[in-house]
Design an enzyme around this catalytic site. Structure first.
Site, PDB file in Angstrom:
ATOM      1  N   LEU A 175       0.330  -1.595  -0.134  1.00 48.52           N
ATOM      2  CA  LEU A 175       0.147  -0.066  -0.147  1.00 48.52           C
ATOM      3  C   LEU A 175       1.041   1.304  -0.703  1.00 48.52           C
ATOM      4  O   LEU A 175       1.864   0.708   0.412  1.00 48.52           O
ATOM      5  CB  LEU A 175      -1.046   0.138   1.399  1.00 48.52           C
ATOM      6  CG  LEU A 175      -1.916  -0.692   1.209  1.00 48.52           C
ATOM      7  CD1 LEU A 175      -3.031  -0.402   2.801  1.00 48.52           C
ATOM      8  CD2 LEU A 175      -3.344   0.119  -0.356  1.00 48.52           C
ATOM      9  N   ASP A 176       0.770   2.080  -1.283  1.00 49.12           N
ATOM     10  CA  ASP A 176       1.491   3.191  -0.904  1.00 49.12           C
ATOM     11  C   ASP A 176       1.133   4.159   0.149  1.00 49.12           C
ATOM     12  O   ASP A 176       0.146   4.067   1.259  1.00 49.12           O
ATOM     13  CB  ASP A 176       1.078   3.802  -2.213  1.00 49.12           C
ATOM     14  CG  ASP A 176       0.891   3.995  -3.681  1.00 49.12           C
ATOM     15  OD1 ASP A 176       2.254   3.045  -3.759  1.00 49.12           O
ATOM     16  OD2 ASP A 176       0.393   4.269  -4.397  1.00 49.12           O
ATOM     17  N   PRO A 177       2.294   5.093   0.984  1.00 54.65           N
ATOM     18  CA  PRO A 177       2.196   5.567   2.563  1.00 54.65           C
ATOM     19  C   PRO A 177       1.489   6.886   2.330  1.00 54.65           C
ATOM     20  O   PRO A 177       0.663   6.588   3.064  1.00 54.65           O
ATOM     21  CB  PRO A 177       4.067   6.568   1.794  1.00 54.65           C
ATOM     22  CG  PRO A 177       4.927   5.602   1.268  1.00 54.65           C
ATOM     23  CD  PRO A 177       3.907   4.963  -0.353  1.00 54.65           C
ATOM     24  N   LEU A 178       0.697   7.386   0.858  1.00 55.85           N
ATOM     25  CA  LEU A 178      -0.863   7.688   0.626  1.00 55.85           C
ATOM     26  C   LEU A 178      -1.963   7.252   1.439  1.00 55.85           C
ATOM     27  O   LEU A 178      -2.374   7.956   1.736  1.00 55.85           O
ATOM     28  CB  LEU A 178      -0.582   8.806  -0.084  1.00 55.85           C
ATOM     29  CG  LEU A 178       0.319   9.987  -0.506  1.00 55.85           C
ATOM     30  CD1 LEU A 178      -0.185  10.895  -1.386  1.00 55.85           C
ATOM     31  CD2 LEU A 178       0.037  10.985   1.035  1.00 55.85           C
ATOM     32  N   ALA A 179      -1.779   5.976   1.275  1.00 54.47           N
ATOM     33  CA  ALA A 179      -2.986   5.321   1.254  1.00 54.47           C
ATOM     34  C   ALA A 179      -3.488   4.657   2.388  1.00 54.47           C
ATOM     35  O   ALA A 179      -2.210   4.041   3.702  1.00 54.47           O
ATOM     36  CB  ALA A 179      -2.989   4.299   0.172  1.00 54.47           C
TER      37      ALA A 179
END
Length: 294
Positions: free
Chosen positions: A39-43
């Protein structure tokens, strides 16, 4: 320890950051960990972490579908396709109707081809694409085929819209939102992303980072079988379990597994529900591919 942790990754954490939190809790213990889908850091949302021998099941968890709740802003563009960089806004872009967005979503349902973003974790010649992009290099990411099982508009108030997505592993939700916007004659950036399900692992039953830091991990551990419920199941007795442990094949004498078509893999499960092995067909029998000596 043998099973899965259903974690709720907070925004601002990388997937590795969360795994490191668990690793520190297990300091001094030789326990292997692996997460089932970055999962991307922003997610935020569901990040499944395999613990101990269950790390050998990660490829099978990847076979399951995933659900997301994604938010997007139309008439906006950024190098990363999200709000990591300040988006450029376009006031002269067309304003699509709800009906047009819903129609576009139908066009993007099923098997589709995507070109993942340059700012992604995909490796190009051994290096992460996002590292190359941040160095200013031209990044050409090859297209991939993914499956969008379902896609619906949850909310639309221009320029913002929200989507509910059920898809296969490897789908880039950023790219999906941008491609939908482009089909409508505009652009978009993703403003928020939450993964709400991975296979049987649901957000409502996930554990927040504070719980993972403070509470006994053993109490949160889900059985290994939870990660492979999508596979056909063969119940095996004590004799068959020993055969699997010894690397010997089994016959499906009770015809528990489908034959048309024959599945690529199945789960061999003890009568008490414990996963004993992952098995695969071979010349009329079932041979062990992953064996767990529990």
């Amino acid at each position: 320890m043998f099973g899965f942790l259903n974690c709720n990754k907070p925004a601002g954490f990388s997937s590795r950051d969360l795994v490191n939190v668990i690793q520190r809790r297990l300091r001094g213990k030789k326990v292997k960990l692996g997460h089932c889908g970055t999962l991307d850091p922003l997610a935020d949302g569901v990040l499944v972490v395999a613990v101990g021998p269950a790390s050998r099941l990660v490829p099978f968890v990847h076979e399951t579908s995933k659900q997301y709740h994604g938010s997007f802003r139309l008439a906006a563009e950024s190098p990363t396709g999200d709000v990591e960089f300040e988006p450029t806004l376009f006031e002269d872009h067309p304003i699509p109707s709800l009906e047009q967005i819903e129609s576009a979503c139908r066009e993007f349902t099923g098997s589709i081809e995507q070109i993942p973003p340059a700012y992604s974790a995909i490796k190009i010649d051994g290096r992460r694409a996002y590292d190359l992009a941040r160095e200013g290099q031209q990044v050409e990411v090859p297209p991939r085929t993914v499956t969008i099982h379902s896609l619906s508009v949850i909310r639309y108030a221009y320029p913002d819209f929200e989507l509910s997505i059920t898809c296969s592993t490897g789908t880039y939700i950023r790219t999906l939102g941008i491609d939908i916007a482009k089909s409508l004659g505009t652009t978009a950036v993703m403003t928020n992303l939450c993964r709400t399900r991975v296979g049987e692992f649901k957000l409502a039953q996930s554990h927040h980072i504070d719980m993972i830091r403070e509470q006994p991990l053993e109490e949160m551990l889900l059985p290994a079988i939870t990660g492979v419920t999508h596979l056909p199941k063969m119940i095996v007795d004590a004799e068959q379990c020993q055969r699997l442990i010894n690397g010997l094949s089994l016959e499906d004498r009770q015809h528990q597994l489908p034959t048309d078509p024959i599945p690529k893999h199945a789960a061999a499960v003890r009568a008490d529900g414990i996963l004993q092995a992952i098995i695969a067909p071979k010349r009329g029998t079932w041979t062990p591919k992953r064996v767990f000596k529990t």
